[in-house]
Design a protein around this motif. Structure first.
Motif, mmCIF file in Angstrom:
data_model
loop_
_atom_site.group_PDB
_atom_site.id
_atom_site.type_symbol
_atom_site.label_atom_id
_atom_site.label_comp_id
_atom_site.label_asym_id
_atom_site.label_seq_id
_atom_site.Cartn_x
_atom_site.Cartn_y
_atom_site.Cartn_z
ATOM 1 N N SER A 71 0.855 -1.184 0.000
ATOM 2 C CA SER A 71 0.000 0.000 0.000
ATOM 3 C C SER A 71 0.893 1.237 0.000
ATOM 4 O O SER A 71 2.117 1.129 0.141
ATOM 5 N N ARG A 72 0.278 2.401 -0.171
ATOM 6 C CA ARG A 72 1.069 3.635 -0.114
ATOM 7 C C ARG A 72 0.236 4.734 0.512
ATOM 8 O O ARG A 72 -0.996 4.679 0.483
ATOM 9 N N ASP A 73 0.872 5.747 1.070
ATOM 10 C CA ASP A 73 0.146 6.824 1.724
ATOM 11 C C ASP A 73 -0.440 7.763 0.673
ATOM 12 O O ASP A 73 -0.141 7.677 -0.501
ATOM 13 N N ASN A 74 -1.304 8.656 1.130
ATOM 14 C CA ASN A 74 -2.022 9.532 0.200
ATOM 15 C C ASN A 74 -1.077 10.446 -0.576
ATOM 16 O O ASN A 74 -1.347 10.794 -1.718
ATOM 17 N N ALA A 75 0.006 10.840 0.043
ATOM 18 C CA ALA A 75 0.948 11.727 -0.638
ATOM 19 C C ALA A 75 1.778 10.982 -1.667
ATOM 20 O O ALA A 75 2.419 11.606 -2.520
ATOM 21 N N GLY A 76 1.763 9.647 -1.562
ATOM 22 C CA GLY A 76 2.512 8.851 -2.529
ATOM 23 C C GLY A 76 3.983 8.741 -2.232
ATOM 24 O O GLY A 76 4.735 8.196 -3.030
ATOM 25 N N ASN A 77 4.410 9.274 -1.072
ATOM 26 C CA ASN A 77 5.833 9.263 -0.785
ATOM 27 C C ASN A 77 6.300 8.001 -0.072
ATOM 28 O O ASN A 77 7.485 7.654 -0.154
ATOM 29 N N THR A 78 5.425 7.335 0.628
ATOM 30 C CA THR A 78 5.803 6.163 1.404
ATOM 31 C C THR A 78 4.997 4.962 0.957
ATOM 32 O O THR A 78 3.785 5.036 0.798
ATOM 33 N N VAL A 79 5.714 3.877 0.740
ATOM 34 C CA VAL A 79 5.090 2.612 0.364
ATOM 35 C C VAL A 79 5.308 1.624 1.498
ATOM 36 O O VAL A 79 6.383 1.579 2.092
ATOM 37 N N TYR A 80 4.288 0.857 1.791
ATOM 38 C CA TYR A 80 4.342 -0.102 2.891
ATOM 39 C C TYR A 80 4.212 -1.529 2.362
ATOM 40 O O TYR A 80 3.613 -1.766 1.320
ATOM 41 N N LEU A 81 4.761 -2.444 3.116
ATOM 42 C CA LEU A 81 4.568 -3.865 2.847
ATOM 43 C C LEU A 81 4.158 -4.516 4.161
ATOM 44 O O LEU A 81 4.998 -4.713 5.045
ATOM 45 N N GLN A 82 2.880 -4.793 4.284
ATOM 46 C CA GLN A 82 2.379 -5.500 5.452
ATOM 47 C C GLN A 82 2.553 -6.988 5.223
ATOM 48 O O GLN A 82 2.013 -7.534 4.260
ATOM 49 N N MET A 83 3.317 -7.606 6.091
ATOM 50 C CA MET A 83 3.616 -9.035 5.933
ATOM 51 C C MET A 83 2.939 -9.797 7.060
ATOM 52 O O MET A 83 3.187 -9.514 8.234
ATOM 53 N N ASN A 84 2.106 -10.728 6.721
ATOM 54 C CA ASN A 84 1.400 -11.556 7.701
ATOM 55 C C ASN A 84 1.792 -13.018 7.520
ATOM 56 O O ASN A 84 2.262 -13.426 6.454
#
Length: 124
Positions: A71-84
């Motif tokens: 996923s990424r934040d609204n500003a588009g500057n940070t991308v996340y990887l949620q690992m389960n």
């Protein structure tokens, strides 16, 4: 390329759910896709997931589908990887990068601006 910085790795027990972050110092217009890759010891770097700038399109490696979410934040500057539901075979250095050439999302040759990586170690 805008430097990218990954964070959020560490030692995790099997079944754990860490979240990795990939931060850019500024929004990168014209480079809409960011990807996560990983490299395990003695193995080649491989694609994990990718996301378009608006989050409208995501792509995953088959082995992480249903367990990882990009996923990424609204500003588009940070991308996340949620690992389960992490498994020992998920142990690797995780890198993020910006897609700079056309081609499939999974082709690492089309990415640039690689971060320094963050180690994820999954203990059984």
């Amino acid at each position: 390329q805008v430097p990218l910085v990954e964070s959020g790795g560490g030692l995790v027990q099997a079944g754990g759910s860490p979240r990795l972050s990939c931060a850019a110092s500024r929004r990168t217009f014209g480079t809409p896709v960011r990807g996560w890759f990983r490299q395990a010891p003695g193995k080649e770097r491989e694609f994990v997931a990718a996301i378009t700038w608006d989050g409208g399109i995501t792509d995953y490696q088959d082995s992480v589908k249903g367990r990882f979410t990009i996923s990424r934040d609204n500003a588009g500057n940070t991308v996340y990887l949620q690992m389960n539901s992490l498994k020992p075979e998920d142990t690797a250095v995780y890198y993020c990068a910006t897609k700079i050439l056309s081609g499939t999302y999974s082709d690492l040759r089309t990415y640039g601006g690689w971060g320094q990586g963050t180690q994820v170690t999954v203990s059984s």
